[in-house]
Write a protein that holds these residues in place. Structure first.
Motif, PDB file in Angstrom:
ATOM      1  N   LEU A  11       0.854  -1.178   0.000  1.00 46.81           N
ATOM      2  CA  LEU A  11       0.000   0.000   0.000  1.00 46.81           C
ATOM      3  C   LEU A  11       0.896   1.237   0.000  1.00 46.81           C
ATOM      4  CD1 LEU A  11      -2.679  -0.962   2.688  1.00 46.81           C
ATOM      5  CD2 LEU A  11      -2.739  -1.384   0.223  1.00 46.81           C
ATOM      6  N   ASP A  40     -10.256   3.709   2.394  1.00 48.54           N
ATOM      7  CA  ASP A  40      -9.894   2.921   1.218  1.00 48.54           C
ATOM      8  C   ASP A  40      -8.852   1.876   1.573  1.00 48.54           C
ATOM      9  OD1 ASP A  40     -11.621   4.344  -0.408  1.00 48.54           O
ATOM     10  OD2 ASP A  40     -10.092   5.762  -1.083  1.00 48.54           O
ATOM     11  N   TYR A  44      -9.029  -2.188   1.106  1.00 50.49           N
ATOM     12  CA  TYR A  44      -8.070  -2.980   0.322  1.00 50.49           C
ATOM     13  C   TYR A  44      -7.544  -4.146   1.159  1.00 50.49           C
ATOM     14  CZ  TYR A  44      -7.915   1.404  -2.386  1.00 50.49           C
ATOM     15  OH  TYR A  44      -8.228   2.534  -3.105  1.00 50.49           O
ATOM     16  N   GLU A  47     -10.211  -6.856   1.329  1.00 52.76           N
ATOM     17  CA  GLU A  47     -10.306  -7.606   0.081  1.00 52.76           C
ATOM     18  C   GLU A  47      -9.083  -8.486  -0.120  1.00 52.76           C
ATOM     19  OE1 GLU A  47     -11.388  -5.306  -3.335  1.00 52.76           O
ATOM     20  OE2 GLU A  47     -12.837  -4.093  -2.236  1.00 52.76           O
ATOM     21  N   ILE A 227      -0.652  -0.857  -4.641  1.00 57.85           N
ATOM     22  CA  ILE A 227      -1.829  -0.018  -4.855  1.00 57.85           C
ATOM     23  C   ILE A 227      -1.410   1.425  -4.625  1.00 57.85           C
ATOM     24  CG2 ILE A 227      -4.185   0.517  -4.152  1.00 57.85           C
ATOM     25  CD1 ILE A 227      -4.456  -2.348  -3.149  1.00 57.85           C
ATOM     26  N   GLY A 231      -5.746   4.611  -5.712  1.00 58.89           N
ATOM     27  CA  GLY A 231      -6.491   3.377  -5.927  1.00 58.89           C
ATOM     28  C   GLY A 231      -6.183   2.627  -7.200  1.00 58.89           C
ATOM     29  N   LEU A 233      -4.456  -0.182  -9.235  1.00 59.97           N
ATOM     30  CA  LEU A 233      -3.816  -1.466  -8.960  1.00 59.97           C
ATOM     31  C   LEU A 233      -2.640  -1.629  -9.904  1.00 59.97           C
ATOM     32  CD1 LEU A 233      -3.902  -4.047  -7.282  1.00 59.97           C
ATOM     33  CD2 LEU A 233      -5.382  -5.052  -9.036  1.00 59.97           C
ATOM     34  N   LEU A 251      -9.381   0.611  -8.299  1.00 61.09           N
ATOM     35  CA  LEU A 251     -10.176  -0.055  -7.276  1.00 61.09           C
ATOM     36  C   LEU A 251     -11.380   0.761  -6.835  1.00 61.09           C
ATOM     37  CD1 LEU A 251      -7.188  -1.538  -5.328  1.00 61.09           C
ATOM     38  CD2 LEU A 251      -9.051  -2.872  -6.310  1.00 61.09           C
ATOM     39  N   LEU A 256     -10.752  -5.905  -5.796  1.00 60.64           N
ATOM     40  CA  LEU A 256      -9.375  -6.367  -5.955  1.00 60.64           C
ATOM     41  C   LEU A 256      -9.304  -7.703  -6.681  1.00 60.64           C
ATOM     42  CD1 LEU A 256      -6.363  -6.090  -5.338  1.00 60.64           C
ATOM     43  CD2 LEU A 256      -6.807  -7.055  -3.065  1.00 60.64           C
TER      44      LEU A 256
END
Length: 314
Positions: A11, A40, A44, A47, A227, A231, A233, A251, A256
């Motif tokens: 992240l 967010d 993530y 997910e 990520i 957002g 990917l 995302l 994801l």
């Protein structure tokens, strides 16, 4: 048919950093303001926890300690969901032993498994080495595992052996072509800087050409992914992520798992996993000198940047 085998997600909590290292391929610095919203980031993580084979959440940047409270919350949430966690830092905040131990203890109580310390000539232009030592020694006392990440140019003086000497710890295990040491509480990894982003401004005579392998398939793409703060990917944790044609999707629009399953069908990413950037260059007739690149990541970026208009990738 490629199988979904993502094991770590990085992240990029923020593109902001308190320093402007010359080699930074992300070009992070005080003037970069994109940061990930906490809500967010937590989504993530949730997910990610549902993916088969997922093991790690890495909180990186920029300098994630600039958003310490958010990072702490993310690590706690990921740990509660059964994921291992790590964070990356330049140790600017470790002004003394007490401060370093206070922060690391709090992170460990939240579930942090590993701290990655960036230390080399580029970082130490801005950060006193004493702060690196403060962080390292505090982690060692607390039993927190450490990864020392160091990059170098051709004239760099603060190389891995010197870093270990300054830390005064012969128990650090060095990874790479000539591994040495016992696998204890700390490992160290050294690599040549990649001349991309701000790093491309460094004179070519400083590029550590040939410091890493350039041939063979990529072992990271879709396995060790990232990520972005907004957002997006990204297919890996390196500079390939800067290329628009390598972006998997956003995302904010899809989940994801859905995006990763779509990525398994992307021809470009399949080629990277099967034949690597050198194989792609051969497929499209892109002439190159393998000795003119630092490593596979450097080659990958340059081949795909120049291959954008080639019909086989179009």
């Amino acid at each position: 048919m490629m199988q979904l085998d993502t094991f770590r997600i990085g992240l990029i909590l923020t593109e902001r950093c308190n320093i402007t290292c010359a080699h930074c391929w992300l070009s992070s610095g005080p003037d970069r303001h994109k940061s990930m919203r906490l809500g967010d980031a937590l989504r993530y993580v949730e997910e990610a926890a549902e993916l088969p084979g997922m093991e790690w959440i890495s909180v990186t940047g920029g300098e994630p300690f600039l958003l310490y409270d958010e990072m702490l919350t993310i690590i706690r949430h990921a740990s509660e969901l059964g994921l291992k966690t790590e964070c990356v830092t330049n140790c600017y905040w470790a002004v003394n032993q007490e401060r370093a131990e206070e922060k690391l203890r709090e992170l460990m109580e939240a579930g942090l498994d590993v701290i990655d310390i960036s230390v080399d000539d580029f970082h130490q232009r801005f950060i006193p080495f004493e702060r690196v030592r403060n962080c390292y020694e505090a982690a060692k006392r607390l039993g927190l595992k450490v990864v020392i990440q160091s990059v170098y140019g051709r004239s760099s003086r603060l190389r891995l052996d010197e870093i270990i000497r300054r830390l005064g710890d012969g128990g650090i295990r060095v990874l790479g072509p000539r591994p040495r040491g016992k696998p204890l509480y700390a490992i160290a990894i050294e690599s040549g800087f990649i001349p991309i982003g701000r790093g491309a401004m460094i004179p070519r005579e400083e590029w550590p050409l040939g410091s890493g392998p350039v041939e063979g398939p990529c072992q990271a793409v879709l396995r060790d992914i990232s990520i972005s703060p907004d957002g997006r990917l990204l297919p890996c944790c390196s500079a390939l992520s800067l290329l628009p044609q390598a972006s998997i999707g956003t995302l904010t629009e899809k989940g994801l798992r859905e995006l990763l399953e779509e990525a398994l069908e992307m021809e470009l990413l399949r080629w990277l996993r099967e034949v690597g950037p050198m194989g792609i260059a051969e497929k499209i007739g892109f002439n190159l000198n393998p000795e003119g690149y630092v490593n596979r990541c450097h080659l990958c970026y340059e081949v795909l940047r120049n291959a954008y208009d080639f019909s086989p990738l179009g």
